[in-house]
Design an enzyme around this catalytic site. Structure first.
Site, PDB file in Angstrom:
ATOM      1  N   GLU A 190       5.441  11.458   0.188  1.00 20.63           N
ATOM      2  CA  GLU A 190       4.222  12.233   0.506  1.00 20.63           C
ATOM      3  C   GLU A 190       3.328  12.381  -0.734  1.00 20.63           C
ATOM      4  OE1 GLU A 190       4.410  15.290   3.418  1.00 20.63           O
ATOM      5  OE2 GLU A 190       6.243  14.486   4.302  1.00 20.63           O
ATOM      6  N   ALA A 243       0.848  -1.206   0.000  1.00 24.44           N
ATOM      7  CA  ALA A 243       0.000   0.000   0.000  1.00 24.44           C
ATOM      8  C   ALA A 243       0.878   1.249   0.000  1.00 24.44           C
ATOM      9  CB  ALA A 243      -0.925   0.003   1.225  1.00 24.44           C
ATOM     10  N   ASP A 302      -1.886  16.821   3.333  1.00 25.15           N
ATOM     11  CA  ASP A 302      -2.129  18.124   2.691  1.00 25.15           C
ATOM     12  C   ASP A 302      -1.105  19.146   3.204  1.00 25.15           C
ATOM     13  OD1 ASP A 302      -4.338  17.283   1.288  1.00 25.15           O
ATOM     14  OD2 ASP A 302      -5.819  18.142   2.663  1.00 25.15           O
ATOM     15  N   ILE A 309       9.751   3.968   6.429  1.00 19.76           N
ATOM     16  CA  ILE A 309       9.296   4.921   7.447  1.00 19.76           C
ATOM     17  C   ILE A 309      10.472   5.817   7.868  1.00 19.76           C
ATOM     18  CG2 ILE A 309       8.188   5.189   9.702  1.00 19.76           C
ATOM     19  CD1 ILE A 309       6.442   3.878   7.368  1.00 19.76           C
ATOM     20  N   ARG A 317      33.853  29.787 -13.770  1.00 17.59           N
ATOM     21  CA  ARG A 317      34.391  28.851 -14.761  1.00 17.59           C
ATOM     22  C   ARG A 317      34.691  29.577 -16.078  1.00 17.59           C
ATOM     23  NH1 ARG A 317      37.094  24.315 -16.168  1.00 17.59           N
ATOM     24  NH2 ARG A 317      36.178  23.322 -18.000  1.00 17.59           N
ATOM     25  N   THR A 360       3.363  10.673  -4.976  1.00 18.22           N
ATOM     26  CA  THR A 360       4.108  10.882  -6.232  1.00 18.22           C
ATOM     27  C   THR A 360       3.489  12.047  -7.012  1.00 18.22           C
ATOM     28  OG1 THR A 360       2.627   9.406  -7.402  1.00 18.22           O
ATOM     29  CG2 THR A 360       4.600   8.394  -6.450  1.00 18.22           C
ATOM     30  N   HIS A 406      27.597  22.865 -14.594  1.00 16.68           N
ATOM     31  CA  HIS A 406      28.892  22.416 -14.060  1.00 16.68           C
ATOM     32  C   HIS A 406      29.662  21.546 -15.060  1.00 16.68           C
ATOM     33  CE1 HIS A 406      27.469  23.846 -10.141  1.00 16.68           C
ATOM     34  NE2 HIS A 406      28.643  23.575  -9.628  1.00 16.68           N
ATOM     35  N   GLY A 407      29.015  21.109 -16.135  1.00 20.07           N
ATOM     36  CA  GLY A 407      29.694  20.254 -17.111  1.00 20.07           C
ATOM     37  C   GLY A 407      30.183  18.976 -16.451  1.00 20.07           C
ATOM     38  N   GLY A 408      31.380  18.510 -16.850  1.00 15.07           N
ATOM     39  CA  GLY A 408      31.930  17.269 -16.285  1.00 15.07           C
ATOM     40  C   GLY A 408      32.013  17.330 -14.772  1.00 15.07           C
TER      41      GLY A 408
HETATM   42  N1  COS Z   1      -8.880  15.779   3.548  1.00 20.40           N
HETATM   43  C1  COS Z   1      -9.937  15.220   4.168  1.00 20.40           C
HETATM   44  N2  COS Z   1     -10.548  14.104   3.731  1.00 20.40           N
HETATM   45  C2  COS Z   1     -10.073  13.545   2.613  1.00 20.40           C
HETATM   46  C3  COS Z   1      -8.979  14.073   1.898  1.00 20.40           C
HETATM   47  C4  COS Z   1      -8.378  15.234   2.416  1.00 20.40           C
HETATM   48  N3  COS Z   1      -7.336  15.803   1.808  1.00 20.40           N
HETATM   49  N4  COS Z   1      -8.730  13.290   0.841  1.00 20.40           N
HETATM   50  C5  COS Z   1      -9.628  12.315   0.852  1.00 20.40           C
HETATM   51  N5  COS Z   1     -10.447  12.459   1.929  1.00 20.40           N
HETATM   52  C6  COS Z   1     -11.586  11.620   2.307  1.00 20.40           C
HETATM   53  C7  COS Z   1     -12.602  11.611   1.197  1.00 20.40           C
HETATM   54  O1  COS Z   1     -13.476  12.718   1.312  1.00 20.40           O
HETATM   55  C8  COS Z   1     -13.305  10.297   1.398  1.00 20.40           C
HETATM   56  O2  COS Z   1     -14.222  10.446   2.462  1.00 20.40           O
HETATM   57  P1  COS Z   1     -15.744   9.889   2.294  1.00 20.40           P
HETATM   58  O3  COS Z   1     -15.582   8.414   2.114  1.00 20.40           O
HETATM   59  O4  COS Z   1     -16.389  10.285   3.579  1.00 20.40           O
HETATM   60  O5  COS Z   1     -16.284  10.577   1.085  1.00 20.40           O
HETATM   61  C9  COS Z   1     -12.191   9.385   1.923  1.00 20.40           C
HETATM   62  O6  COS Z   1     -11.176  10.256   2.448  1.00 20.40           O
HETATM   63  C10 COS Z   1     -11.602   8.543   0.815  1.00 20.40           C
HETATM   64  O7  COS Z   1     -11.158   9.421  -0.183  1.00 20.40           O
HETATM   65  P2  COS Z   1     -10.894   8.964  -1.697  1.00 20.40           P
HETATM   66  O8  COS Z   1     -12.031   8.148  -2.171  1.00 20.40           O
HETATM   67  O9  COS Z   1     -10.493  10.179  -2.460  1.00 20.40           O
HETATM   68  O10 COS Z   1      -9.654   7.986  -1.465  1.00 20.40           O
HETATM   69  P3  COS Z   1      -8.812   7.153  -2.501  1.00 20.40           P
HETATM   70  O11 COS Z   1      -8.630   5.810  -1.964  1.00 20.40           O
HETATM   71  O12 COS Z   1      -9.331   7.333  -3.877  1.00 20.40           O
HETATM   72  O13 COS Z   1      -7.365   7.838  -2.348  1.00 20.40           O
HETATM   73  C11 COS Z   1      -5.553   9.285  -2.900  1.00 20.40           C
HETATM   74  C12 COS Z   1      -7.077   9.093  -2.672  1.00 20.40           C
HETATM   75  C13 COS Z   1      -5.005   8.485  -4.056  1.00 20.40           C
HETATM   76  C14 COS Z   1      -5.402  10.761  -3.147  1.00 20.40           C
HETATM   77  C15 COS Z   1      -4.816   8.911  -1.587  1.00 20.40           C
HETATM   78  O14 COS Z   1      -4.812   7.525  -1.374  1.00 20.40           O
HETATM   79  C16 COS Z   1      -3.382   9.389  -1.556  1.00 20.40           C
HETATM   80  O15 COS Z   1      -3.096  10.561  -1.236  1.00 20.40           O
HETATM   81  N6  COS Z   1      -2.418   8.475  -1.849  1.00 20.40           N
HETATM   82  C17 COS Z   1      -1.015   8.782  -1.707  1.00 20.40           C
HETATM   83  C18 COS Z   1      -0.573   8.448  -0.342  1.00 20.40           C
HETATM   84  C19 COS Z   1       0.739   9.061  -0.032  1.00 20.40           C
HETATM   85  O16 COS Z   1       0.942  10.264  -0.159  1.00 20.40           O
HETATM   86  N7  COS Z   1       1.635   8.226   0.428  1.00 20.40           N
HETATM   87  C20 COS Z   1       2.909   8.701   0.838  1.00 20.40           C
HETATM   88  C21 COS Z   1       3.161   8.103   2.151  1.00 20.40           C
HETATM   89  S1  COS Z   1       3.521   9.188   3.376  1.00 20.40           S
HETATM   90  S2  COS Z   1       5.378   9.632   3.086  1.00 20.40           S
END
Ligand code: COS
Length: 392
Positions: free
Chosen positions: A372, A137, A249, A164, A277, A374, A347-349
């Site tokens: 966070e 995941a 976010d 992590i 340079r 892609t 910077h070249g080579g």
């Molecule tokens: N703020 C609040 N709620 C949010 C939200 C946000 N930014 N984004 C999604 N949600 C909520 C949705 O509203 C939805 O709620 P409801 O079921 O009540 O409607 C629920 O979360 C599921 O959202 P969604 O259906 O959009 O989820 P998806 O499974 O389609 O996933 C993505 C959305 C792909 C955007 C998400 O899985 C994601 O960001 N993936 C990347 C993960 C990541 O950044 N990993 C890096 C690891 S950390 S270094």
């Protein structure tokens, strides 16, 4: 709408200027000179970590009532612009405490959880990591399989978390796990904040990475780990995915600010090298083809700064910035990749050998387009938000 600065600054102007100047001096005098050693030894020296504590860097985003600086997002971005001017591995030391490791607790924690943990996170006594990603995941975070099954007054956690950041130094984890295995989607996930020394937690060896040596990522393995029920973040189960998304976010905006700082550093390095340079009897900076690259890099760095500050101000004003944070992350992480590439080119080579920072930064910035979320995930978030708004 463009927002004015100072919407919700936490510090008065003088204190803010002092903080930014101290971080800037710390970066220039203490961090830049040891960048190469840190990369070679894959370790940030303890005395540097201690100086970071003394500067208050671990507590940038932790509310003042819990011992942090409680910066606004705009102020945090201004600090990140300075911190970005050196190896991103240094930022990583404080990055999880300031961002993804702590913010679930700051936003949704119960008062007693906050009182117990936040002062320790703010001071840097405890490192907090964010456990979302798993072997199966990554981008599809909602499909995570780690389970947390309620048994009496604790949850039994089983599963493996992957890549992590800071896990090998962590004293605590923000953990996303499935409390309702019958719900395979986002609604079955809850978030916990737990100490890392519970029985049943094993930390894997740090991965060997492309860049950012000195910053570490490891597996965190949970085997029948009994997590006290009071570690649940928030009042009820099932809120963990939304918490993770809101933390991300904010995290995406923080990373965009770091990218901006790195971009500024690389533009400065490009200008310096091009001015020194000599080829064809003059500094290569005199050639318009080099000037074109410098101008493109500066323009992108400036655009990044504007986007980040505008989004930070919106967030400080209480707006939902999901779309904008993803737009910042998409643009800033891709742009800093191009800027690092042009820096090598100028910077070249010399840009290809490790005597110069250009080669190291080229590798270091690659992760910004991956972690966070892609670039493709940022595109998905932007498009989803656009389409949702159009339907409403
Ligand atoms: N703020 C609040 N709620 C949010 C939200 C946000 N930014 N984004 C999604 N949600 C909520 C949705 O509203 C939805 O709620 P409801 O079921 O009540 O409607 C629920 O979360 C599921 O959202 P969604 O259906 O959009 O989820 P998806 O499974 O389609 O996933 C993505 C959305 C792909 C955007 C998400 O899985 C994601 O960001 N993936 C990347 C993960 C990541 O950044 N990993 C890096 C690891 S950390 S270094």
């Amino acid at each position: 709408m463009f927002l004015k600065p100072d919407v919700a600054m936490a510090l008065d102007a003088e204190t803010r200027t002092q903080l930014i100047e101290s971080v800037s001096r710390f970066v220039a005098e203490r961090l830049v000179p040891i960048e190469d050693d840190v990369a070679r030894n894959d370790r940030v020296p303890d005395e540097i970590v201690q100086e970071m504590r003394e500067l208050g860097l671990f507590g940038l985003s932790i509310p003042q009532e819990y011992g942090g600086l409680g910066l606004s997002m705009e102020e945090e971005a201004l600090v990140c612009f300075e911190l970005g001017k050196t190896s991103p591995a240094f930022r990583s030391v404080i990055g999880t405490n300031v961002g993804i490791g702590s913010q679930g607790l700051v936003m949704f924690g119960r008062p007693e959880q906050k009182t117990h943990w936040l002062p320790k996170i703010a001071s840097g006594e405890v490192i907090a990591s964010f456990c979302l990603t798993e072997p199966g995941a990554g981008s599809d975070a909602a499909s995570l399989r780690t389970t947390a099954i309620r048994k009496g007054n604790h949850y039994v956690v089983n599963g493996t978390k992957r890549y992590i950041t800071n896990a090998n130094k962590a004293g605590a984890f923000t953990l996303m796990a499935r409390t309702d295995p019958s719900n395979k989607g986002a609604g079955g996930i809850s978030a916990f904040f737990l100490p890392s020394n519970l029985k049943g937690i094993t930390i894997g060896k740090p991965e060997r990475k492309m860049g950012q040596q000195g910053a570490h990522i490891c597996d965190v393995i949970f085997e029948d780990c009994e997590v006290p029920a009071e570690c649940l973040i928030g009042a009820k189960e099932g809120e963990g995915f939304k918490l993770a998304m809101q933390v991300l976010d904010r995290g995406r905006l923080h990373i965009s600010a770091v990218c901006t700082g790195v971009a500024d550093r690389l533009v400065a390095d490009s200008v310096k090298y091009a001015s020194e340079r000599q080829q064809f009897g003059q500094a290569i900076a005199e050639f318009q083809l080099i000037q074109g690259m410098l101008a493109d890099s500066k323009t992108e760095a400036y655009a990044m700064r504007c986007m980040v500050l505008e989004t930070a101000r919106k967030r400080d004003a209480g707006a939902n910035i999901s779309l904008e944070a993803s737009a910042c992350k998409l643009f800033a992480s891709e742009a800093v990749g191009r800027i690092a590439d042009r820096n090598v080119q100028i910077h070249g080579g010399a840009g290809y050998v490790s005597d110069y920072a250009a080669e190291r930064f080229y590798r270091d910035v690659r992760i910004f387009r991956l972690y966070e979320g892609t670039s493709q995930i940022q595109q998905v978030v932007i498009a989803k938000n656009l389409l949702r708004a159009a339907k409403a």
